[in-house]
Design an enzyme around this catalytic site. Structure first.
Site, PDB file in Angstrom:
ATOM      1  N   ARG A 172       0.863  -1.190   0.000  1.00  0.00           N
ATOM      2  CA  ARG A 172       0.000   0.000   0.000  1.00  0.00           C
ATOM      3  C   ARG A 172       0.891   1.228   0.000  1.00  0.00           C
ATOM      4  O   ARG A 172       1.978   1.223   0.563  1.00  0.00           O
ATOM      5  CB  ARG A 172      -0.838   0.047   1.285  1.00  0.00           C
ATOM      6  CG  ARG A 172      -1.853  -1.059   1.406  1.00  0.00           C
ATOM      7  CD  ARG A 172      -2.675  -0.947   2.696  1.00  0.00           C
ATOM      8  NE  ARG A 172      -1.928  -0.423   3.834  1.00  0.00           N
ATOM      9  CZ  ARG A 172      -2.235   0.676   4.490  1.00  0.00           C
ATOM     10  NH1 ARG A 172      -3.271   1.387   4.163  1.00  0.00           N
ATOM     11  NH2 ARG A 172      -1.498   1.076   5.518  1.00  0.00           N
ATOM     12  N   ARG A 176      -3.538  10.533   1.739  1.00  0.00           N
ATOM     13  CA  ARG A 176      -4.460  11.107   2.713  1.00  0.00           C
ATOM     14  C   ARG A 176      -5.000  12.414   2.141  1.00  0.00           C
ATOM     15  O   ARG A 176      -4.218  13.285   1.768  1.00  0.00           O
ATOM     16  CB  ARG A 176      -3.636  11.367   3.971  1.00  0.00           C
ATOM     17  CG  ARG A 176      -4.440  11.599   5.194  1.00  0.00           C
ATOM     18  CD  ARG A 176      -3.514  11.838   6.353  1.00  0.00           C
ATOM     19  NE  ARG A 176      -3.014  10.641   6.999  1.00  0.00           N
ATOM     20  CZ  ARG A 176      -2.051  10.652   7.919  1.00  0.00           C
ATOM     21  NH1 ARG A 176      -1.480  11.773   8.273  1.00  0.00           N
ATOM     22  NH2 ARG A 176      -1.674   9.521   8.493  1.00  0.00           N
ATOM     23  N   ARG A 249      19.361  -6.219   5.139  1.00  0.00           N
ATOM     24  CA  ARG A 249      19.959  -4.963   4.673  1.00  0.00           C
ATOM     25  C   ARG A 249      20.587  -4.312   5.896  1.00  0.00           C
ATOM     26  O   ARG A 249      20.075  -4.431   7.018  1.00  0.00           O
ATOM     27  CB  ARG A 249      18.887  -4.014   4.101  1.00  0.00           C
ATOM     28  CG  ARG A 249      18.316  -4.467   2.794  1.00  0.00           C
ATOM     29  CD  ARG A 249      19.272  -4.331   1.629  1.00  0.00           C
ATOM     30  NE  ARG A 249      19.512  -2.943   1.259  1.00  0.00           N
ATOM     31  CZ  ARG A 249      20.530  -2.549   0.486  1.00  0.00           C
ATOM     32  NH1 ARG A 249      21.417  -3.432   0.046  1.00  0.00           N
ATOM     33  NH2 ARG A 249      20.674  -1.286   0.161  1.00  0.00           N
ATOM     34  N   ARG A 280      18.329   9.445   4.621  1.00  0.00           N
ATOM     35  CA  ARG A 280      17.731  10.366   5.588  1.00  0.00           C
ATOM     36  C   ARG A 280      18.819  11.143   6.313  1.00  0.00           C
ATOM     37  O   ARG A 280      19.945  10.664   6.469  1.00  0.00           O
ATOM     38  CB  ARG A 280      16.957   9.606   6.677  1.00  0.00           C
ATOM     39  CG  ARG A 280      15.975   8.605   6.211  1.00  0.00           C
ATOM     40  CD  ARG A 280      14.943   8.295   7.266  1.00  0.00           C
ATOM     41  NE  ARG A 280      15.388   7.337   8.259  1.00  0.00           N
ATOM     42  CZ  ARG A 280      14.604   6.830   9.185  1.00  0.00           C
ATOM     43  NH1 ARG A 280      13.343   7.208   9.267  1.00  0.00           N
ATOM     44  NH2 ARG A 280      15.057   5.955  10.058  1.00  0.00           N
ATOM     45  N   GLU A 300      22.050   8.672   7.178  1.00  0.00           N
ATOM     46  CA  GLU A 300      21.752   7.240   7.152  1.00  0.00           C
ATOM     47  C   GLU A 300      21.979   6.705   5.735  1.00  0.00           C
ATOM     48  O   GLU A 300      21.321   7.149   4.798  1.00  0.00           O
ATOM     49  CB  GLU A 300      20.274   7.077   7.543  1.00  0.00           C
ATOM     50  CG  GLU A 300      19.941   5.780   8.209  1.00  0.00           C
ATOM     51  CD  GLU A 300      18.531   5.811   8.795  1.00  0.00           C
ATOM     52  OE1 GLU A 300      18.307   6.505   9.796  1.00  0.00           O
ATOM     53  OE2 GLU A 300      17.647   5.158   8.211  1.00  0.00           O
ATOM     54  N   TYR A 348      10.658  -7.768  10.878  1.00  0.00           N
ATOM     55  CA  TYR A 348      10.739  -6.368  11.312  1.00  0.00           C
ATOM     56  C   TYR A 348       9.597  -6.119  12.295  1.00  0.00           C
ATOM     57  O   TYR A 348       8.440  -6.346  11.979  1.00  0.00           O
ATOM     58  CB  TYR A 348      10.634  -5.389  10.139  1.00  0.00           C
ATOM     59  CG  TYR A 348      10.691  -3.973  10.671  1.00  0.00           C
ATOM     60  CD1 TYR A 348      11.908  -3.348  10.897  1.00  0.00           C
ATOM     61  CD2 TYR A 348       9.526  -3.298  11.022  1.00  0.00           C
ATOM     62  CE1 TYR A 348      11.973  -2.091  11.454  1.00  0.00           C
ATOM     63  CE2 TYR A 348       9.583  -2.030  11.586  1.00  0.00           C
ATOM     64  CZ  TYR A 348      10.803  -1.441  11.802  1.00  0.00           C
ATOM     65  OH  TYR A 348      10.857  -0.194  12.364  1.00  0.00           O
ATOM     66  N   ASP A 350       8.062  -3.189  15.044  1.00  0.00           N
ATOM     67  CA  ASP A 350       8.144  -1.911  15.737  1.00  0.00           C
ATOM     68  C   ASP A 350       8.159  -2.180  17.243  1.00  0.00           C
ATOM     69  O   ASP A 350       7.777  -3.261  17.698  1.00  0.00           O
ATOM     70  CB  ASP A 350       6.955  -1.021  15.353  1.00  0.00           C
ATOM     71  CG  ASP A 350       7.270  -0.163  14.119  1.00  0.00           C
ATOM     72  OD1 ASP A 350       8.469   0.092  13.874  1.00  0.00           O
ATOM     73  OD2 ASP A 350       6.329   0.251  13.420  1.00  0.00           O
TER      74      ASP A 350
HETATM   75  C1  LIG Z   1      16.779   2.033  11.616  1.00  0.00           C
HETATM   76  C2  LIG Z   1      15.656   1.564  12.473  1.00  0.00           C
HETATM   77  C3  LIG Z   1      14.667   2.451  12.837  1.00  0.00           C
HETATM   78  C4  LIG Z   1      13.601   2.030  13.633  1.00  0.00           C
HETATM   79  N1  LIG Z   1      12.634   2.928  13.975  1.00  0.00           N
HETATM   80  C5  LIG Z   1      11.613   2.552  14.743  1.00  0.00           C
HETATM   81  C6  LIG Z   1      10.591   3.480  15.100  1.00  0.00           C
HETATM   82  O1  LIG Z   1      10.611   4.661  14.735  1.00  0.00           O
HETATM   83  N2  LIG Z   1       9.559   3.023  15.875  1.00  0.00           N
HETATM   84  C7  LIG Z   1       9.480   1.726  16.305  1.00  0.00           C
HETATM   85  O2  LIG Z   1       8.515   1.390  17.015  1.00  0.00           O
HETATM   86  N3  LIG Z   1      10.448   0.829  15.995  1.00  0.00           N
HETATM   87  C8  LIG Z   1      11.506   1.210  15.233  1.00  0.00           C
HETATM   88  N4  LIG Z   1      12.490   0.294  14.908  1.00  0.00           N
HETATM   89  C9  LIG Z   1      12.381  -1.090  15.430  1.00  0.00           C
HETATM   90  C10 LIG Z   1      13.068  -1.268  16.825  1.00  0.00           C
HETATM   91  O3  LIG Z   1      14.426  -0.982  16.708  1.00  0.00           O
HETATM   92  C11 LIG Z   1      12.831  -2.711  17.273  1.00  0.00           C
HETATM   93  O4  LIG Z   1      11.465  -2.909  17.510  1.00  0.00           O
HETATM   94  C12 LIG Z   1      13.582  -3.138  18.566  1.00  0.00           C
HETATM   95  O5  LIG Z   1      14.850  -2.597  18.665  1.00  0.00           O
HETATM   96  C13 LIG Z   1      13.660  -4.640  18.584  1.00  0.00           C
HETATM   97  O6  LIG Z   1      14.170  -5.106  19.817  1.00  0.00           O
HETATM   98  P1  LIG Z   1      14.814  -6.567  19.899  1.00  0.00           P
HETATM   99  O7  LIG Z   1      15.139  -6.793  21.328  1.00  0.00           O
HETATM  100  O8  LIG Z   1      13.956  -7.534  19.196  1.00  0.00           O
HETATM  101  O9  LIG Z   1      16.141  -6.485  18.997  1.00  0.00           O
HETATM  102  P2  LIG Z   1      17.503  -5.703  19.172  1.00  0.00           P
HETATM  103  O10 LIG Z   1      17.285  -4.300  19.600  1.00  0.00           O
HETATM  104  O11 LIG Z   1      18.282  -5.917  17.949  1.00  0.00           O
HETATM  105  O12 LIG Z   1      18.221  -6.473  20.374  1.00  0.00           O
HETATM  106  C14 LIG Z   1      18.901  -7.695  20.194  1.00  0.00           C
HETATM  107  C15 LIG Z   1      20.189  -7.599  20.994  1.00  0.00           C
HETATM  108  O13 LIG Z   1      20.842  -8.873  20.975  1.00  0.00           O
HETATM  109  C16 LIG Z   1      22.229  -8.655  20.914  1.00  0.00           C
HETATM  110  N5  LIG Z   1      22.839  -9.877  20.405  1.00  0.00           N
HETATM  111  C17 LIG Z   1      22.690 -10.445  19.188  1.00  0.00           C
HETATM  112  N6  LIG Z   1      23.438 -11.555  19.076  1.00  0.00           N
HETATM  113  C18 LIG Z   1      24.058 -11.710  20.268  1.00  0.00           C
HETATM  114  C19 LIG Z   1      24.999 -12.657  20.756  1.00  0.00           C
HETATM  115  N7  LIG Z   1      25.439 -13.667  19.986  1.00  0.00           N
HETATM  116  N8  LIG Z   1      25.446 -12.542  22.024  1.00  0.00           N
HETATM  117  C20 LIG Z   1      25.036 -11.509  22.808  1.00  0.00           C
HETATM  118  N9  LIG Z   1      24.168 -10.559  22.377  1.00  0.00           N
HETATM  119  C21 LIG Z   1      23.700 -10.666  21.127  1.00  0.00           C
HETATM  120  C22 LIG Z   1      22.337  -7.482  19.962  1.00  0.00           C
HETATM  121  O14 LIG Z   1      23.601  -6.842  20.081  1.00  0.00           O
HETATM  122  C23 LIG Z   1      21.184  -6.606  20.413  1.00  0.00           C
HETATM  123  O15 LIG Z   1      21.587  -5.693  21.399  1.00  0.00           O
HETATM  124  C24 LIG Z   1      13.538   0.683  14.073  1.00  0.00           C
HETATM  125  C25 LIG Z   1      14.527  -0.218  13.695  1.00  0.00           C
HETATM  126  C26 LIG Z   1      15.575   0.210  12.895  1.00  0.00           C
HETATM  127  C27 LIG Z   1      16.615  -0.780  12.471  1.00  0.00           C
END
Ligand SMILES: Cc1cc2nc3c(=O)[nH]c(=O)nc-3n(C[C@H](O)[C@H](O)[C@H](O)COP(=O)(O)OP(=O)(O)OC[C@H]3O[C@@H](n4cnc5c(N)ncnc54)[C@H](O)[C@@H]3O)c2cc1C
Length: 366
Positions: A172, A176, A249, A280, A300, A348, A350
């Site tokens: 989509r 708006r 990516r 960005r 970025e 992915y 949020d």
């Molecule tokens: C560029 C970008 C912009 C974003 N913007 C938004 C936004 O505006 N709003 C929104 O709601 N969400 C946003 N998000 C999504 C948000 O970042 C995620 O929802 C959130 O960070 C996910 O949390 P997580 O714990 O699943 O993963 P992560 O934050 O990736 O945490 C996983 C952790 O595990 C650690 N790890 C991995 N492998 C190992 C290992 N072997 N040993 C020890 N540690 C390890 C990593 O280092 C990391 O710290 C964005 C994401 C990106 C990439």
């Protein structure tokens, strides 16, 4: 007897929410994190008195009141409303595509004029069965919006021509017909005053946390430390890539401190022309209405991911999705290990969805 009830691999939002819930349920947790800080991708750090979103702009948004109340235990939020703008060859367009955008593109003033213009543009390039992203986008919004605001940005983001990308990437392209620049349709949004790291610090306050610690350096040792493991790293890495590698990516961030108080007048400016190498520029102070003398900006740059790079976005094409399902089958057979978060589930997510998933898991296990 293991030392802990839970070993949590990764101190991102998923692992941290789970650790907090486990503590409340009287369970002990050890959290290991390979980076030199906690918080995963939501980590923020202070520079020049400004909270810098180290891994890209993070705006919290949700329509779920329970999640909004949950996150408020850990921080107060401001009234930030995400209203990014796009810069195409020096002209500024509002996002998401709305009456301000259409007025700038075509001079139309009323919703009826805008609808007529979009319909006319869509008809001109309509394809019955769109075979690629370009055809899909032309069907959805027509030529002008596609070429000004979608084409270059998408090509940079995915590192491929839109005519070579699959159509499913864009399901989509919301348009708006009001003069409303609010990017999200959610009931609640904002930025935690003082940044995101404080949230994670509070969530992990009662866990034993080891940063600079990669699970794979001493997998067996860590597995023996707890009765159960919550693994939030890459699922294919856990299984030694035995079925093949999942693709991502990545992004390169370039951050600069500038000796001026306001560089671009908005937190997020998208650069939609292909010739501009970044997608960005983030000006962090605007997330918190900062009045500091200096400013901090981040460029970025999307890039091809190779093993060892930060895996930011999963590439959810047919090959990778099928491969993930095969890893998921292996995961089901892995005793005492649960895979969670964006890397453990190759999705992915949020932030509000990550919290919801972690709470669901906590409810099931605790
Ligand atoms: C560029 C970008 C912009 C974003 N913007 C938004 C936004 O505006 N709003 C929104 O709601 N969400 C946003 N998000 C999504 C948000 O970042 C995620 O929802 C959130 O960070 C996910 O949390 P997580 O714990 O699943 O993963 P992560 O934050 O990736 O945490 C996983 C952790 O595990 C650690 N790890 C991995 N492998 C190992 C290992 N072997 N040993 C020890 N540690 C390890 C990593 O280092 C990391 O710290 C964005 C994401 C990106 C990439």
């Amino acid at each position: 007897m293991s030392q802990y009830d839970y070993l949590i691999v990764g101190s991102g939002l998923f692992g941290s929410v789970f650790a907090h819930e486990a503590y409340k349920a009287g369970k002990s947790c050890c959290v290991i994190e390979k980076r030199d800080h906690i918080g995963g991708n939501i980590y923020t750090e202070e520079k020049e008195g400004i909270q810098v979103h180290t891994y890209g702009a993070h705006i919290f948004h949700t329509s779920d009141k329970k999640i909004w109340d949950y996150i408020h235990q850990f921080a107060d939020f401001n009234r930030y409303t995400n209203s990014p703008v796009a810069n195409y060859h020096g002209k500024i367009y509002n996002m998401p595509f709305n009456m301000n955008t259409f007025n700038k593109l075509w001079g139309v003033v009323t919703p009826a004029e805008a609808k007529a213009k979009i319909e006319e543009q869509k008809k001109e390039y309509y394809t019955e069965h769109p075979q690629n992203l370009e055809e899909q986008a032309l069907n959805l919004v027509g030529k002008d919006i596609y070429e000004t605001l979608v084409k270059g940005y998408t090509q940079k983001q995915w590192g491929q021509k839109c005519s070579e990308l699959p159509a499913f990437i864009i399901k989509r392209l919301p348009v708006r017909f009001t003069y409303d620049n609010n990017y999200f349709n959610d009931a609640y949004q904002g930025i935690p005053i003082g940044g995101y790291t404080q949230i994670i610090e509070k969530m992990l306050a009662h866990a034993d946390v080891h940063t600079n610690t990669d699970f794979f350096d001493q997998k067996e040792y860590w597995m023996n430390q707890a009765d159960q493991v919550i693994f939030t790293g890459m699922i294919d890495q856990y299984f030694g890539y035995q079925l093949g590698q999942l693709e991502y990516r990545t992004l390169n961030f370039e951050t600069k401190v500038l000796d001026c108080d306001n560089f671009q007048g908005n937190a997020v400016v998208n650069y939609t022309a292909y010739e501009v190498p970044y997608t960005r520029i983030i000006e962090h102070k605007h997330f918190e209405y900062g009045t500091q003398d200096k400013t901090v900006i981040t460029y970025e740059y999307p890039a091809t991911w190779s093993p060892g790079d930060e895996p930011y976005y999963p590439v959810n094409n047919t090959r990778n999705n099928q491969l993930y399902l095969q890893y998921k089958e292996l995961a089901k057979k892995e005793p005492n290990v649960i895979f969670g978060g964006r890397l453990g589930q190759y999705q992915y997510y949020d932030m509000h969805l990550v919290i919801a998933e972690a709470l669901k898991l906590a409810e099931k296990l605790l």
